[in-house]
Design a protein around this motif. Structure first.
Motif, PDB file in Angstrom:
ATOM      1  N   ASP A 388       0.753  -1.218   0.097  1.00  0.00           N
ATOM      2  CA  ASP A 388       0.019  -0.173  -0.165  1.00  0.00           C
ATOM      3  C   ASP A 388       0.834   1.054  -0.140  1.00  0.00           C
ATOM      4  O   ASP A 388       0.509   2.169  -0.457  1.00  0.00           O
ATOM      5  N   SER A 389       2.136   0.919   0.568  1.00  0.00           N
ATOM      6  CA  SER A 389       2.910   2.264   0.855  1.00  0.00           C
ATOM      7  C   SER A 389       4.260   1.741   0.961  1.00  0.00           C
ATOM      8  O   SER A 389       4.567   0.873   1.650  1.00  0.00           O
ATOM      9  N   ILE A 390       5.272   2.521   0.422  1.00  0.00           N
ATOM     10  CA  ILE A 390       6.848   1.963   0.690  1.00  0.00           C
ATOM     11  C   ILE A 390       7.303   3.306   0.972  1.00  0.00           C
ATOM     12  O   ILE A 390       7.221   4.230   1.063  1.00  0.00           O
TER      13      ILE A 390
ATOM     14  N   VAL B  13      -4.261   6.028  -3.996  1.00  0.00           N
ATOM     15  CA  VAL B  13      -4.479   6.771  -2.905  1.00  0.00           C
ATOM     16  C   VAL B  13      -3.926   6.298  -1.703  1.00  0.00           C
ATOM     17  O   VAL B  13      -4.021   5.050  -1.348  1.00  0.00           O
ATOM     18  N   TYR B  14      -2.955   7.046  -0.959  1.00  0.00           N
ATOM     19  CA  TYR B  14      -2.551   6.645   0.512  1.00  0.00           C
ATOM     20  C   TYR B  14      -3.284   7.288   1.443  1.00  0.00           C
ATOM     21  O   TYR B  14      -3.821   8.256   1.576  1.00  0.00           O
ATOM     22  N   LYS B  15      -3.628   6.417   2.397  1.00  0.00           N
ATOM     23  CA  LYS B  15      -4.864   6.527   3.474  1.00  0.00           C
ATOM     24  C   LYS B  15      -5.660   7.647   3.187  1.00  0.00           C
ATOM     25  O   LYS B  15      -6.837   7.138   2.658  1.00  0.00           O
ATOM     26  N   ARG B  18      -4.882  11.648  -2.186  1.00  0.00           N
ATOM     27  CA  ARG B  18      -4.823  10.831  -3.490  1.00  0.00           C
ATOM     28  C   ARG B  18      -3.637  11.376  -4.241  1.00  0.00           C
ATOM     29  O   ARG B  18      -3.528  12.367  -4.739  1.00  0.00           O
ATOM     30  N   ALA B  19      -2.665  10.423  -4.295  1.00  0.00           N
ATOM     31  CA  ALA B  19      -1.324  10.944  -4.862  1.00  0.00           C
ATOM     32  C   ALA B  19      -1.161  10.881  -6.256  1.00  0.00           C
ATOM     33  O   ALA B  19      -0.475  11.643  -6.972  1.00  0.00           O
ATOM     34  N   VAL B  20      -2.019   9.995  -6.718  1.00  0.00           N
ATOM     35  CA  VAL B  20      -2.236  10.027  -8.282  1.00  0.00           C
ATOM     36  C   VAL B  20      -3.596   9.916  -8.660  1.00  0.00           C
ATOM     37  O   VAL B  20      -4.420   9.213  -8.309  1.00  0.00           O
ATOM     38  N   GLY B  37       7.091  17.725 -12.758  1.00  0.00           N
ATOM     39  CA  GLY B  37       6.311  18.187 -11.895  1.00  0.00           C
ATOM     40  C   GLY B  37       6.948  18.574 -10.682  1.00  0.00           C
ATOM     41  O   GLY B  37       8.132  18.041 -10.356  1.00  0.00           O
ATOM     42  N   PRO B  38       6.231  19.467  -9.718  1.00  0.00           N
ATOM     43  CA  PRO B  38       6.946  19.833  -8.637  1.00  0.00           C
ATOM     44  C   PRO B  38       7.209  18.524  -7.552  1.00  0.00           C
ATOM     45  O   PRO B  38       6.587  17.487  -7.816  1.00  0.00           O
ATOM     46  N   ASN B  39       7.903  18.601  -6.291  1.00  0.00           N
ATOM     47  CA  ASN B  39       7.905  17.796  -5.470  1.00  0.00           C
ATOM     48  C   ASN B  39       6.417  17.442  -5.036  1.00  0.00           C
ATOM     49  O   ASN B  39       5.709  18.403  -4.595  1.00  0.00           O
ATOM     50  N   GLY B  40       6.213  16.283  -4.831  1.00  0.00           N
ATOM     51  CA  GLY B  40       4.967  15.741  -4.359  1.00  0.00           C
ATOM     52  C   GLY B  40       3.695  15.598  -5.322  1.00  0.00           C
ATOM     53  O   GLY B  40       2.617  15.506  -4.728  1.00  0.00           O
ATOM     54  N   SER B  41       4.366  15.707  -6.640  1.00  0.00           N
ATOM     55  CA  SER B  41       3.070  15.498  -7.787  1.00  0.00           C
ATOM     56  C   SER B  41       2.724  14.466  -7.896  1.00  0.00           C
ATOM     57  O   SER B  41       1.785  14.285  -8.868  1.00  0.00           O
ATOM     58  N   GLY B  42       3.656  13.311  -7.630  1.00  0.00           N
ATOM     59  CA  GLY B  42       3.069  11.893  -7.947  1.00  0.00           C
ATOM     60  C   GLY B  42       3.952  11.303  -8.758  1.00  0.00           C
ATOM     61  O   GLY B  42       3.377  10.163  -9.491  1.00  0.00           O
ATOM     62  N   LYS B  43       4.990  11.643  -9.211  1.00  0.00           N
ATOM     63  CA  LYS B  43       6.151  11.189 -10.115  1.00  0.00           C
ATOM     64  C   LYS B  43       6.446   9.720  -9.713  1.00  0.00           C
ATOM     65  O   LYS B  43       6.241   8.551 -10.466  1.00  0.00           O
ATOM     66  N   SER B  44       6.971   9.710  -8.354  1.00  0.00           N
ATOM     67  CA  SER B  44       7.504   8.515  -8.062  1.00  0.00           C
ATOM     68  C   SER B  44       6.703   7.556  -7.630  1.00  0.00           C
ATOM     69  O   SER B  44       6.662   6.265  -7.949  1.00  0.00           O
ATOM     70  N   THR B  45       5.218   7.916  -7.247  1.00  0.00           N
ATOM     71  CA  THR B  45       4.190   6.812  -7.015  1.00  0.00           C
ATOM     72  C   THR B  45       3.825   6.281  -8.189  1.00  0.00           C
ATOM     73  O   THR B  45       3.592   5.298  -8.334  1.00  0.00           O
ATOM     74  N   PHE B  83      16.194   4.402  -8.883  1.00  0.00           N
ATOM     75  CA  PHE B  83      15.372   4.807  -7.981  1.00  0.00           C
ATOM     76  C   PHE B  83      15.645   6.357  -7.551  1.00  0.00           C
ATOM     77  O   PHE B  83      16.857   6.521  -7.654  1.00  0.00           O
ATOM     78  N   GLN B  84      14.696   7.044  -7.088  1.00  0.00           N
ATOM     79  CA  GLN B  84      15.053   8.349  -6.340  1.00  0.00           C
ATOM     80  C   GLN B  84      16.025   8.305  -5.216  1.00  0.00           C
ATOM     81  O   GLN B  84      16.893   9.088  -5.242  1.00  0.00           O
ATOM     82  N   ASP B  85      15.841   7.329  -4.417  1.00  0.00           N
ATOM     83  CA  ASP B  85      16.992   6.916  -3.282  1.00  0.00           C
ATOM     84  C   ASP B  85      17.874   6.348  -3.897  1.00  0.00           C
ATOM     85  O   ASP B  85      17.793   5.367  -4.789  1.00  0.00           O
TER      86      ASP B  85
END
Ligand SMILES: Nc1ncnc2c1ncn2[C@@H]1O[C@H](COP(=O)(O)OP(=O)(O)O)[C@@H](O)[C@H]1O
Ligand SMILES: [Mg+2]
Lengths: 390, 313
Positions: A388-390, B13-15, B18-20, B37-45, B83-85
């Motif tokens: 669900d989340s990583i 959706v995380y919890k 709505r990330a994407v 897209g800016p940080n938090g726009s849902g690219k990594s997701t 990966f980003q990390d």
């Protein structure tokens, strides 16, 4: 197969290069063992055993009181079996003597048996063991009396038999104190058993690291591993095998060091000792897998958690002295029945004193169950392939 | 050109976040697709959903023409991820790290050795093979992260912000490396919040904000959305007001400002705006120092679409 081996080799390399893990699993047991050896061999030299003073307070003329009185007298007779220097006295007197440390403790004999001790030490532990044993023997004695009624006279032979029995039990528990064969460290054996248990369970850290490195939700590298075209369980299994190998190596190292440098004698049942160690190592590994897959927190927290429960389990099973194990076994037997570290310690203990015996197998069986339950839960959790989340 | 990736109505959706949000796009064979897209726009997701690392609530994802699942090993074999990390083992050297991850794909050890050397050369870490990650600077570490993701020569590559917090030299090395991979035929999904990178690197760009696609197309197509064509800046010591009014009435001019001895002229459209302006200065004998013309940037596009700047969001 090639892949399995590739992952196995690298897992092995990764674990061995992890200084924190190597310290805890390889060095720490050896350091602690050396410390035990130095500390306890000093004590043993100083406290070579001699009969120690106790007070006996007789409250009434009940069968129990009489029985106990006779047994303590038997155990204070000069000769090979002498354990106590006993003296009859009043409670007041006994209390006073205890204050002045003239006696180690005193027993109050009435229809039941109770005892008061000064502080906790090896003598006090012996006194406790004796009191418990007297009560047990008395229970057997009264059942016998009921069966063949009429014979209410205190049987001298029975008292002597009880005295002998108590001596045998004490010898088993505190060998070097009573028989003075110098090669045995014996009553410190329990510390070394729990040291082995500890090493088995520190293996949990290896297993935990090995599993985490394959899980996308537990480590960064896990993400990379999980997008590769390799089944997850395949890699986890091969990584775990590497950590198991390191566990075995450190156990062999510990046995080697304690046997040849500290002259610890583990007893004759070599193959059974190996079997118990393997079961112990697998139990430790299972705990690691469980913590890795079920607990969601960072790696250092998990390592801290594993160290904490290992040390606490060791403590309860007698790492800091047999008294603790004795107390827990007596008062909260369920705790030590469920304490996997005690399953290992107790397994060795019973192997040493009773040989290959039901008690030993009970411990093996408990370790097996412990491992199966934890691995079962872990596999169930690990089955999930996306998160669900990583 | 065949579609390598097809994402249809993806919602994650995380919890309660709505990330994407209802994302649909495709990646064509051989192209570099930029997710900007800016940080938090849902690219990594989005990338993690495509990789089947994350579960999602709605939508479907196809990779190499097949639905993507965690056990799509045949597809996974042809995919590589940066990966980003930084996902490497601190206990292993640079060479061993690349070799370990490459070994999860390539079992033949002779081939693997060659591939590992190639990857290390591509990111320029030849001199650091025996170093451990802890001994590498941030930029070199990022390059190692890339080498680990590309060593098995995948057909489809994901780069998730590979140049974040990287020195200019490493950044150039990384961008050059990605171009080489594209020229060798790889299909690439590249995410970034640096518009300049996306602009020079990507064949097609998708602009994301708050999990939604704002716009997509080539960089020229996107710039057409900015509703401005050209910004001309001129340094002039003194410009009387009457000229300013005159200029603001030129055809195509949208807006004129003059302050601190700098004149800004924004044009809606048109081709020869600069020439026209210079001719006018000549005719009126107006003296000017510097003059330059700016084409719109993706930042202007983002500004136009969201009312905020891409950089500082
Ligand atoms: N594991 C998570 N749990 C909850 N929210 C998350 C998680 N990961 C990311 N988010 C949120 O989802 C949104 C998109 O994040 P992300 O995909 O990382 O964006 P980007 O890669 O474009 O910076 C952000 O608002 C972020 O805070
Ligand atoms: Mg991101």
């Amino acid at each position: 197969m090639k892949l399995f081996f590739h992952n196995f080799l690298y897992s092995f390399k990764i674990l061995l290069r992890n200084k924190v893990l190597v310290f805890w699993i390889m060095l720490f047991p050896i350091i602690l063992g050396t410390f035990f050896y130095l500390a306890f061999s000093q004590i043993e030299k100083k406290e070579s055993f001699e009969a120690f003073p106790i007070g006996v307070v007789v409250k009434d003329n009940s069968i129990m009181a009489n029985y106990a009185k006779n047994v303590f007298q038997e155990l204070s007779k000069d000769g090979q079996d002498k354990i106590f220097q006993m003296e009859y006295m009043s409670v007041l007197k006994a209390e006073e003597k205890l204050q002045k440390k003239e006696i180690v403790g005193y027993v109050i004999c009435s229809s039941s048996l109770s005892f008061v001790i000064g502080n906790n030490g090896i003598y006090e532990t012996i006194l406790k063991t004796v009191v418990d044993q007297v009560m047990e023997e008395f229970a057997i004695y009264t059942t016998l009396l009921e069966k063949n009624e009429g014979n209410k006279k205190m049987d001298k032979a029975w008292i002597e038999k009880t005295g002998k029995e108590i001596n045998t039990i004490l010898q088993k528990s505190f060998v070097s104190l009573i028989d003075d064969s110098p090669s045995k460290l014996s009553y410190t054996m329990i510390e070394f058993y729990s040291l082995i248990a500890m090493t088995c369970f520190y293996g949990a850290m290896l297993a935990m690291t090995s599993v985490n490195k394959n899980l996308a939700n537990m480590s960064f590298v896990g993400k990379r591993v999980q997008v590769s075209p390799t089944p997850k369980f395949h890699l986890i299994f091969s990584s775990l095998l590497a950590s198991f190998l390191i566990q075995i190596i450190s156990l062999i190292g510990l046995f080697f060091y304690t046997t040849f440098f500290l002259h610890i004698h583990y007893g004759e049942h070599f193959l059974w000792i190996v079997l118990l160690s393997l079961f112990g190592a697998i139990a430790g590994l299972s705990l690691g897998v469980f913590v890795a897959s079920v607990l969601k927190s960072n790696e250092n927290t998990k390592i801290g958690f594993l160290i904490l429960i290992t040390m606490f389990g060791c403590f309860l099973s007698g790492m800091m002295g047999i008294t603790m194990k004795y107390l827990v076994d007596k008062n909260f037997p369920i705790i030590n029945r469920l304490n996997p570290l005690n399953m290992i310690t107790d397994g060795f203990y019973s192997l040493y004193y009773y040989g290959v015996h039901g008690k030993f197998f009970l411990n093996l069986f408990s370790l097996g169950c412990f491992s199966i339950v934890l691995i079962g839960i872990s596999v169930w959790v690990l089955r999930r392939q996306a998160y669900d989340s990583i | 050109m065949r579609n390598i990736i097809e994402v249809n109505h993806l919602t994650k959706v995380y919890k309660n976040l709505r990330a994407v949000n209802d994302l649909s796009f495709e990646v064509k064979e051989g192209e570099i697709l930029g997710l900007l897209g800016p940080n938090g726009s849902g690219k990594s997701t989005t990338i993690n959903c495509i990789l089947s690392l994350l579960t999602f609530q709605e939508g479907s994802i196809q990779v190499f023409g097949k639905p993507m699942t965690p056990t799509s090993y045949a597809s996974r074999k042809k995919m590589g991820v940066v990966f980003q990390d930084v996902c490497v083992f601190d206990e292993l050297t640079v060479f061993d790290n690349v070799d370990y991850f490459c070994g999860l794909y390539i079992q033949n050890s002779a081939v693997r050795k060659e591939y590992v050397e190639d990857a290390i050369a591509l990111v320029g870490l030849q001199d650091f093979k025996k170093y451990t990650p802890k001994q590498l600077s941030g930029g070199l570490l990022r390059r190692l992260n890339i080498a680990c993701g590309i060593a098995h020569k995948p057909q489809l590559l994901f780069f998730d912000e590979p140049t974040v917090a990287v020195d200019p030299q490493s950044r150039n090395n990384i961008l050059e490396g990605i171009k080489i991979l594209r020229d060798m035929g790889a299909t690439i999904v590249y995410t970034s919040h640096y518009m300049e990178e996306v602009e020079i690197l990507c064949d097609r760009i998708i602009i994301l904000d708050k999990g939604k696609i704002l716009a997509s197309g080539t960089s020229d197509e996107l710039k057409a959305l900015a509703k401005i064509e050209e910004k001309i800046t001129v340094e002039i010591i003194d410009l009387p007001k009457k000229y300013l009014d005159k200029i603001s009435h030129f055809s195509n001019v949208q807006n004129v400002t003059y302050s601190n001895q700098v004149l800004h002229v924004v044009y809606k459209k048109g081709k020869n705006n600069l020439v026209e302006l210079i001719d006018y200065f000549k005719k009126e004998k107006i003296k000017y120092n510097k003059i330059f013309s700016l084409r719109p940037t993706l930042n202007d596009v983002f500004l136009e679409l969201t009312g905020k700047e891409l950089r500082d969001s």
